[in-house]
Design a protein around this motif. Sequence first.
Motif, PDB file in Angstrom:
ATOM      1  N   ARG A   1       0.614  -1.095  -0.269  1.00 45.03           N
ATOM      2  CA  ARG A   1      -0.202  -0.024  -0.160  1.00 45.03           C
ATOM      3  C   ARG A   1       0.869   1.218  -0.108  1.00 45.03           C
ATOM      4  NH1 ARG A   1      -3.453  -0.997   5.298  1.00 45.03           N
ATOM      5  NH2 ARG A   1      -1.614  -2.005   5.931  1.00 45.03           N
ATOM      6  N   ILE A   2       0.710   2.082  -0.995  1.00 46.91           N
ATOM      7  CA  ILE A   2       1.438   3.392  -1.096  1.00 46.91           C
ATOM      8  C   ILE A   2       0.329   4.533  -0.848  1.00 46.91           C
ATOM      9  CG2 ILE A   2       2.962   4.885  -2.503  1.00 46.91           C
ATOM     10  CD1 ILE A   2       3.597   2.197  -4.209  1.00 46.91           C
ATOM     11  N   PHE A   3       0.764   5.517  -0.057  1.00 45.23           N
ATOM     12  CA  PHE A   3       0.033   6.680   0.391  1.00 45.23           C
ATOM     13  C   PHE A   3       0.351   7.972   0.082  1.00 45.23           C
ATOM     14  CE2 PHE A   3      -0.995   3.191   3.026  1.00 45.23           C
ATOM     15  CZ  PHE A   3      -2.774   3.029   3.231  1.00 45.23           C
ATOM     16  N   PRO A   4       0.219   8.230  -1.139  1.00 46.22           N
ATOM     17  CA  PRO A   4       0.654   9.752  -1.666  1.00 46.22           C
ATOM     18  C   PRO A   4      -0.173  10.781  -0.650  1.00 46.22           C
ATOM     19  CG  PRO A   4      -0.196   8.603  -3.563  1.00 46.22           C
ATOM     20  CD  PRO A   4      -0.760   7.683  -2.188  1.00 46.22           C
ATOM     21  N   GLU A   5       0.143  11.970  -0.748  1.00 49.99           N
ATOM     22  CA  GLU A   5      -0.651  12.973  -0.114  1.00 49.99           C
ATOM     23  C   GLU A   5      -2.247  12.928  -0.155  1.00 49.99           C
ATOM     24  OE1 GLU A   5       0.639  15.553   1.790  1.00 49.99           O
ATOM     25  OE2 GLU A   5       2.681  14.438   1.577  1.00 49.99           O
TER      26      GLU A   5
ATOM     27  N   ALA B   1      -3.665  -0.825  -7.936  1.00 46.28           N
ATOM     28  CA  ALA B   1      -5.144  -0.128  -8.290  1.00 46.28           C
ATOM     29  C   ALA B   1      -4.937   1.339  -7.297  1.00 46.28           C
ATOM     30  CB  ALA B   1      -6.111  -0.951  -7.750  1.00 46.28           C
ATOM     31  N   GLY B   2      -5.227   2.408  -7.855  1.00 50.31           N
ATOM     32  CA  GLY B   2      -5.052   3.518  -7.163  1.00 50.31           C
ATOM     33  C   GLY B   2      -6.575   4.327  -7.190  1.00 50.31           C
ATOM     34  N   LYS B   3      -6.927   4.536  -6.077  1.00 42.84           N
ATOM     35  CA  LYS B   3      -8.459   5.140  -5.748  1.00 42.84           C
ATOM     36  C   LYS B   3      -7.992   6.626  -5.090  1.00 42.84           C
ATOM     37  CE  LYS B   3     -10.387   1.748  -7.804  1.00 42.84           C
ATOM     38  NZ  LYS B   3     -11.062   1.784  -9.033  1.00 42.84           N
ATOM     39  N   LYS B   4      -8.826   7.491  -5.560  1.00 45.61           N
ATOM     40  CA  LYS B   4      -8.996   8.938  -4.986  1.00 45.61           C
ATOM     41  C   LYS B   4      -7.847   9.488  -5.162  1.00 45.61           C
ATOM     42  CE  LYS B   4     -12.837   7.559  -2.122  1.00 45.61           C
ATOM     43  NZ  LYS B   4     -13.611   7.450  -0.798  1.00 45.61           N
ATOM     44  N   LEU B   5      -6.743   9.357  -6.019  1.00 47.45           N
ATOM     45  CA  LEU B   5      -5.503   9.874  -6.000  1.00 47.45           C
ATOM     46  C   LEU B   5      -5.972  11.386  -6.677  1.00 47.45           C
ATOM     47  CD1 LEU B   5      -3.618   7.030  -7.700  1.00 47.45           C
ATOM     48  CD2 LEU B   5      -3.483   7.734  -5.278  1.00 47.45           C
ATOM     49  N   VAL B   6      -4.543  12.101  -6.465  1.00 48.36           N
ATOM     50  CA  VAL B   6      -4.818  13.617  -7.053  1.00 48.36           C
ATOM     51  C   VAL B   6      -3.573  13.911  -8.051  1.00 48.36           C
ATOM     52  CG1 VAL B   6      -4.735  16.026  -6.576  1.00 48.36           C
ATOM     53  CG2 VAL B   6      -6.114  14.803  -5.114  1.00 48.36           C
ATOM     54  N   SER B   7      -3.716  13.926  -9.290  1.00 46.00           N
ATOM     55  CA  SER B   7      -2.658  13.919 -10.135  1.00 46.00           C
ATOM     56  C   SER B   7      -1.460  14.927  -9.720  1.00 46.00           C
ATOM     57  CB  SER B   7      -3.378  14.421 -11.364  1.00 46.00           C
ATOM     58  OG  SER B   7      -4.116  13.771 -11.975  1.00 46.00           O
TER      59      SER B   7
END
Length: 265
Positions: free
Chosen positions: A129-133, A155-161
């Motif tokens: 699991r990877i958590f960006p901002e 799979a990435g969900k609710k990311l911000v570009s």
Amino acid sequence: FSLTGKMPPDSDNTLDTDLELSNINLSKARLSGEWEPRAGVVSGKIHLSVPKDNRLVWQGQLNAKKLALGVPENRRTVENASVKLQTQPDYRSNFDVKLNGVVLGQTKFKQVLGVIDVSKESIQLSHGRIFPEHGQIDLNGNYYPLTQKYDFRFAGKKLVSEDLLPEYIEGPLDLEGNLFRGKHAKHPLRGVSGSMQIKFADGSLRQLGFFTTLLTLLNPQSLATAQKQGLNFSYLGGNFIINEGVITTADMELKGPQMNLLAAG
């Protein structure tokens, strides 16, 4: 560091000891590899033993803080890290990894988690699991060192570009897919195959690239605005197939006030 316990040479020639590390300064190791630590402090305790079958068994935990990896200009740092390690009954090595405050160049991640199992045949990643901002990326897969084959699912969900590609695009992002080494690939990365689905919403392309030519032909009046403010869209995405490094799509679509586009190829 310190060693306590039973070590060879001994009457039964066995190993049963504790290795304890206390504030080991990695900068004194003078490692120079691209991903090897050049700074940081490591502490922890590992129990080592060799049972009757003469296979090394270990269990313990290592903790690190203020890690810096590779050369300074690459900006690869980890605020703090912990690794729980143990030998499984089938003698696979298991590493439960937790990284906090990761910086890779211009990209920041709040946390990176994963469980890694290592054997002679394969390296398996589970519960990655990877958590960006913003949002979360799930990652699982396998790597086979002897053949250099691999297969990964993400799979990435609710990311911000902006967290991942700040110079190119902005807006919410969802993605998922799988990647593996192609059957005829001569290089592990250049021969990647797989599929992915990408969805951007309510965003803007900050670098137009070939869209500049399309706007010049299709909507020249909006070109100046797009060059200053970006190419706005309500949707950008599609399904993509990758075959030995060649990407194709049948439904890449862009919807926006300046352009509606459906592409295949």
